[in-house]
Scaffold this motif. Structure first.
Motif, PDB file in Angstrom:
ATOM      1  N   GLY A  94       0.919  -1.255   0.016  1.00 39.39           N
ATOM      2  CA  GLY A  94      -0.038   0.009   0.104  1.00 39.39           C
ATOM      3  C   GLY A  94       0.883   1.270   0.081  1.00 39.39           C
ATOM      4  O   GLY A  94       0.558   2.187  -0.772  1.00 39.39           O
ATOM      5  N   LEU A  95       1.682   1.345   0.722  1.00 39.00           N
ATOM      6  CA  LEU A  95       2.629   2.564   0.846  1.00 39.00           C
ATOM      7  C   LEU A  95       3.435   2.659  -0.501  1.00 39.00           C
ATOM      8  O   LEU A  95       3.861   3.653  -0.946  1.00 39.00           O
ATOM      9  N   GLY A  96       4.094   1.579  -1.046  1.00 37.32           N
ATOM     10  CA  GLY A  96       4.719   1.590  -2.069  1.00 37.32           C
ATOM     11  C   GLY A  96       3.903   2.089  -3.350  1.00 37.32           C
ATOM     12  O   GLY A  96       4.246   2.810  -4.236  1.00 37.32           O
ATOM     13  N   LEU A  97       2.686   1.599  -3.565  1.00 41.10           N
ATOM     14  CA  LEU A  97       1.849   1.942  -4.684  1.00 41.10           C
ATOM     15  C   LEU A  97       1.406   3.464  -4.481  1.00 41.10           C
ATOM     16  O   LEU A  97       1.490   4.252  -5.490  1.00 41.10           O
ATOM     17  N   TYR A  98       1.343   3.773  -3.130  1.00 41.60           N
ATOM     18  CA  TYR A  98       0.795   5.283  -3.032  1.00 41.60           C
ATOM     19  C   TYR A  98       1.839   6.202  -3.254  1.00 41.60           C
ATOM     20  O   TYR A  98       1.610   7.176  -4.121  1.00 41.60           O
ATOM     21  N   TYR A  99       2.842   6.110  -2.637  1.00 44.36           N
ATOM     22  CA  TYR A  99       4.027   7.059  -2.744  1.00 44.36           C
ATOM     23  C   TYR A  99       4.791   6.966  -4.162  1.00 44.36           C
ATOM     24  O   TYR A  99       5.365   7.823  -4.553  1.00 44.36           O
ATOM     25  N   GLY A 100       4.492   5.751  -4.743  1.00 42.21           N
ATOM     26  CA  GLY A 100       5.076   5.607  -6.087  1.00 42.21           C
ATOM     27  C   GLY A 100       4.632   6.345  -7.030  1.00 42.21           C
ATOM     28  O   GLY A 100       5.196   6.949  -7.831  1.00 42.21           O
TER      29      GLY A 100
END
Length: 217
Positions: A94-100
């Motif tokens: 979730g963090l990777g997709l959002y901040y990506g």
């Protein structure tokens, strides 16, 4: 309610354990976000129209929807379709997709800021696409990205309390559980804030130092 130092000392190991989980999720999520952001930024430069549209759609979706909603979807909705991930893996994803999505736009801006003369000179010297990006464009684009990446890393770290909603035993969840059991709120939440500060401030100083070093270099 007074602040009990002895009680604060007794709960510190539990909070440090939660901090360890927080740091693991943040490091893994940030690495994923940088990889995703770089890939999406490159797709925005791609000559294939469908890939550019895919990149734009991804960035628009993840930038325009709340992280909390995305976490709920990944943890509670995906299992309905047969895909179930552990809580920590869901948090990292979730963090990777959002901040990506945000890092992709930062990468795109940095790439577009590379002077046109650099592109033209590389083509005149017969650089291939791989050599053009690896030796000319990306090294110049990465320098102004240092402070941006630092800000996103700290921002990701400060948003980890949202992971408590998907049962990850991170720092906020540890403080919340202690407060719920002991009915003492000053000590766990004060220590939690101090631990967040103890990580955020040095990280900020490190990225500021790297930014100044790159600027003078």
């Amino acid at each position: 309610m007074t602040f009990d130092l002895a009680f604060a000392w007794s709960i510190l190991p539990d909070l440090l354990a939660g901090l360890g989980v927080t740091l693991e999720v943040v490091v893994a999520g940030f690495c994923g976000a940088v990889a995703i952001g770089g890939a999406m930024a490159l797709l925005r430069q791609c000559s294939v129209g469908a890939l550019r549209v895919l990149s734009k759609a991804y960035i628009a979706f993840f930038r325009q929807t709340p992280l909390l909603v995305q976490l709920y979807f990944l943890f509670f909705a995906l299992p309905l379709s047969g895909l179930t991930l552990p809580a920590v893996a869901t948090g990292v994803l979730g963090l990777g997709l959002y901040y990506g999505a945000y890092i992709a736009e930062a990468f795109r801006g940095a790439i577009n800021d590379v002077p046109a003369g650099q592109w033209e000179a590389a083509r005149a010297l017969d650089f291939g696409p791989l050599a053009l990006w690896r030796r000319i464009i990306l090294p110049q684009a990465m320098k102004p990205m240092v402070p941006v990446l630092g800000n996103y890393l700290i921002g990701m770290f400060k948003e980890t309390p949202l992971l408590a909603v998907i049962t990850i035993p991170e720092l906020f969840q540890a403080a919340k559980q202690i407060a719920g059991v002991t009915y003492r709120y000053n000590e766990p939440y004060t220590l939690m804030a101090l631990l967040f500060l103890a990580i955020s401030l040095p990280t900020s100083f490190i990225f500021n130092y790297l930014e100044k070093k790159n600027r003078h270099g």
